[in-house]
Design a protein around this motif. Structure first.
Motif, short mmCIF file in Angstrom:
data_model
loop_
_atom_site.label_atom_id
_atom_site.label_comp_id
_atom_site.label_asym_id
_atom_site.label_seq_id
_atom_site.Cartn_x
_atom_site.Cartn_y
_atom_site.Cartn_z
N ASP A 111 0.85 -1.19 0.00
CA ASP A 111 0.00 0.00 0.00
C ASP A 111 0.89 1.24 0.00
O ASP A 111 2.10 1.16 0.26
N ILE A 112 0.26 2.38 -0.25
CA ILE A 112 0.99 3.64 -0.46
C ILE A 112 0.40 4.72 0.43
O ILE A 112 -0.81 4.78 0.66
N ALA A 113 1.28 5.59 0.96
CA ALA A 113 0.85 6.78 1.69
C ALA A 113 1.72 7.95 1.26
O ALA A 113 2.83 7.77 0.73
N TYR A 114 1.22 9.16 1.53
CA TYR A 114 1.86 10.38 1.04
C TYR A 114 2.32 11.25 2.21
O TYR A 114 1.60 11.43 3.19
N GLY A 115 3.54 11.77 2.08
CA GLY A 115 4.00 12.82 2.97
C GLY A 115 4.46 12.39 4.35
O GLY A 115 4.36 13.17 5.30
N LEU A 116 4.99 11.17 4.49
CA LEU A 116 5.60 10.80 5.77
C LEU A 116 6.79 11.72 6.03
O LEU A 116 7.62 11.95 5.13
N SER A 117 6.91 12.23 7.24
CA SER A 117 8.03 13.09 7.59
C SER A 117 9.28 12.23 7.79
O SER A 117 9.40 11.53 8.79
N LEU A 118 10.17 12.27 6.83
CA LEU A 118 11.41 11.50 6.87
C LEU A 118 12.56 12.48 7.05
O LEU A 118 12.92 13.21 6.12
N ASN A 119 13.08 12.53 8.28
CA ASN A 119 14.13 13.51 8.60
C ASN A 119 13.66 14.92 8.22
O ASN A 119 14.40 15.70 7.62
N SER A 120 12.40 15.19 8.56
CA SER A 120 11.72 16.49 8.35
C SER A 120 11.38 16.78 6.90
O SER A 120 10.92 17.88 6.58
N LYS A 121 11.54 15.81 6.00
CA LYS A 121 11.19 15.99 4.59
C LYS A 121 9.98 15.14 4.25
O LYS A 121 9.99 13.93 4.46
N PRO A 122 8.89 15.74 3.73
CA PRO A 122 7.72 14.94 3.33
C PRO A 122 8.09 13.95 2.24
O PRO A 122 8.65 14.32 1.21
N THR A 123 7.78 12.68 2.48
CA THR A 123 8.20 11.61 1.59
C THR A 123 7.05 10.65 1.33
O THR A 123 6.41 10.17 2.27
N ASP A 124 6.77 10.38 0.06
CA ASP A 124 5.78 9.36 -0.30
C ASP A 124 6.41 7.99 -0.10
O ASP A 124 7.59 7.78 -0.40
N ILE A 125 5.61 7.04 0.40
CA ILE A 125 6.16 5.72 0.72
C ILE A 125 5.25 4.61 0.21
O ILE A 125 4.04 4.78 0.06
N ALA A 126 5.87 3.47 -0.05
CA ALA A 126 5.15 2.21 -0.24
C ALA A 126 5.61 1.26 0.85
O ALA A 126 6.81 1.18 1.15
N VAL A 127 4.65 0.58 1.46
CA VAL A 127 4.95 -0.36 2.53
C VAL A 127 4.39 -1.72 2.13
O VAL A 127 3.24 -1.82 1.70
N PHE A 128 5.19 -2.76 2.26
CA PHE A 128 4.72 -4.09 1.89
C PHE A 128 5.20 -5.12 2.90
O PHE A 128 6.17 -4.90 3.64
N PHE A 146 14.98 1.69 -0.26
CA PHE A 146 14.64 1.26 1.09
C PHE A 146 15.00 2.35 2.10
O PHE A 146 16.08 2.94 2.06
N ILE A 147 14.08 2.57 3.05
CA ILE A 147 14.30 3.59 4.10
C ILE A 147 13.94 3.00 5.46
O ILE A 147 13.52 3.71 6.38
N ASP A 148 14.12 1.68 5.62
CA ASP A 148 13.66 0.98 6.82
C ASP A 148 14.77 0.27 7.59
O ASP A 148 14.48 -0.54 8.49
N ASN A 149 16.03 0.55 7.23
CA ASN A 149 17.17 -0.05 7.95
C ASN A 149 17.07 -1.58 8.01
O ASN A 149 17.33 -2.20 9.05
N GLY A 150 16.69 -2.19 6.91
CA GLY A 150 16.64 -3.65 6.84
C GLY A 150 15.28 -4.27 7.13
O GLY A 150 15.12 -5.49 7.06
N ASP A 200 7.19 6.06 12.02
CA ASP A 200 7.93 7.26 12.44
C ASP A 200 9.21 7.35 11.62
O ASP A 200 10.03 6.43 11.63
N GLY A 201 9.39 8.48 10.90
CA GLY A 201 10.57 8.65 10.07
C GLY A 201 11.45 9.80 10.50
O GLY A 201 12.33 10.23 9.75
N LYS A 202 11.24 10.30 11.71
CA LYS A 202 11.95 11.51 12.14
C LYS A 202 13.46 11.33 12.19
O LYS A 202 14.22 12.28 11.97
N ALA A 203 13.92 10.11 12.46
CA ALA A 203 15.36 9.88 12.59
C ALA A 203 16.05 9.65 11.24
O ALA A 203 17.26 9.47 11.19
N GLY A 204 15.28 9.67 10.15
CA GLY A 204 15.87 9.48 8.83
C GLY A 204 15.67 8.10 8.26
O GLY A 204 15.83 7.88 7.06
#
Length: 365
Positions: A111-128, A146-150, A200-204
């Protein structure tokens, strides 16, 4: 979950009875075609897709639509290839593969979501879900990085067979812009089958915390298809061979089951769910009647009661044993001026349908 065996659709006369996201930015209201009188041919002739995608390596399962922020014609379909060694694929609106990530441990639903705050930058994501790794995976869009550290381990501490094998997933964006992943699995308890995680994407890199465990389960088969209605704040899921269950998507609103519908009329499995919006609270809920090669259509706004969803009609499709689907009412290009419906089909492909063709069948009920 679909059978491996490839079968051809059987054309049978069907009595059509009328009872007496995707997570994406708020969608425009699509114009409806003129209502005309239907006929029996519409009931038994499978609807044809506008486009069939390139094939993946193993076995397509679930698609999600990503809407480009400035040029909707550059939007993508992100789909899973469900097998050990499989991956996720990005297709353009012509059905061509433009990017892929492979070598994964049986990716399942997406699924997809829009504008997750990733290190303070709005980022569109896909999660599976990465089923055999017992994880959910997160990539940024449209680059599929990938932005999930594994990966994020799911259903920690669960010991039953299949209890930690993630399958279905849907993303909920709350009014205060928090993004949650609602995750299903191969097997689980009679209650508390779904786990909901706040992302939560605040840490990058993205992390996740469990915020609730909810949802009834019949134990007849499994729960794979999940869909969230962001605007109305509901989550729907297919309890296979049983029916469609409805709950609040906001964990603060509790775990009461709001509706249980679609308990009759299915040949075997209840599968992919997608929601087409015609207004702030109106539209259609489409559910795959998998072994019948059709989609059952229910009113998004309910049938007189917001939590009563009576069958509107059934649409015979060209998809074979469809597991997953997604839909948007956003105008994408000349081929899809009122939106696009995409559904998985046997044969390692996804089918793209012009929404106008589905709506004509719905209005000819």
């Amino acid at each position: 979950m679909k059978k491996v065996k490839l079968i051809l659709p059987v054309l049978v006369a069907t009595c059509l009875l009328q009872s007496c996201g995707n997570n994406q930015p708020k969608e425009d209201i699509a114009a409806k075609p003129e209502v005309t009188t239907g006929n029996l041919a519409d009931a038994i002739t499978p609807l044809k897709p506008v486009i069939i995608t390139d094939t993946v390596e193993f076995d397509t399962d679930d698609p999600a639509i990503w809407l480009h922020p400035t040029d909707k014609a550059q939007s993508l379909i992100i789909g899973t290839d469900k097998e050990t060694g499989g991956g996720i694929y990005a297709f353009d609106l012509n059905g061509k593969i433009v990017k892929k990530l492979t070598g994964l441990q049986r990716p399942n639903n997406i699924d997809i979501a829009y504008g997750l705050s990733l290190n303070s930058k709005p980022t569109d994501i896909a999660v599976f879900t990465e089923r055999k790794a017992n994880k959910i995976r997160i990539v940024s869009l449209p680059d599929l990085a990938f932005i999930d550290n594994g990966g994020i381990e799911i259903f920690k501490g669960e010991k039953g067979e299949g209890f930690n094998e993630g399958m279905g997933i849907a993303l909920y964006t709350s009014p205060d812009k928090k993004i949650y992943a609602i995750v299903g699995r191969k097997n689980g308890p009679a209650d508390g089958y779904l786990w909901q995680y706040e992302l939560d994407g605040k840490a990058g890199t993205v992390t996740a915390n469990v915020v609730r465990k909810f949802g009834k389960y019949s134990a007849k088969k499994e729960i794979e298809a999940i869909a969230v209605d962001n605007e109305n704040g509901f989550v729907y899921y297919s309890d296979e061979q049983s029916g469609i269950r409805k709950y609040y998507a906001d964990p603060a609103k509790g775990n009461e089951e709001l509706a249980f519908f679609g308990t009759t009329g299915f040949t075997d499995d209840h599968e992919g769910i997608s929601i087409y919006k015609t207004g702030d609270s109106t539209g259609y809920i489409l559910v795959s009647n998998q072994q019948d090669n059709s989609f059952m259509v229910y009113p998004r706004e309910g049938s007189g009661n917001i939590h009563q969803h009576n069958l509107i009609t059934k649409i015979q499709m060209s998809t074979i044993e469809s597991d997953g689907s997604d839909v948007t009412n956003i105008s994408l290009n000349n081929q899809f001026p009122n939106g696009l419906f995409v559904a998985m089909s046997n044969g390692k492909v996804f089918h793209y349908y012009d929404w106008r063709d589905l709506e004509k069948r719905i209005l000819k009920k």
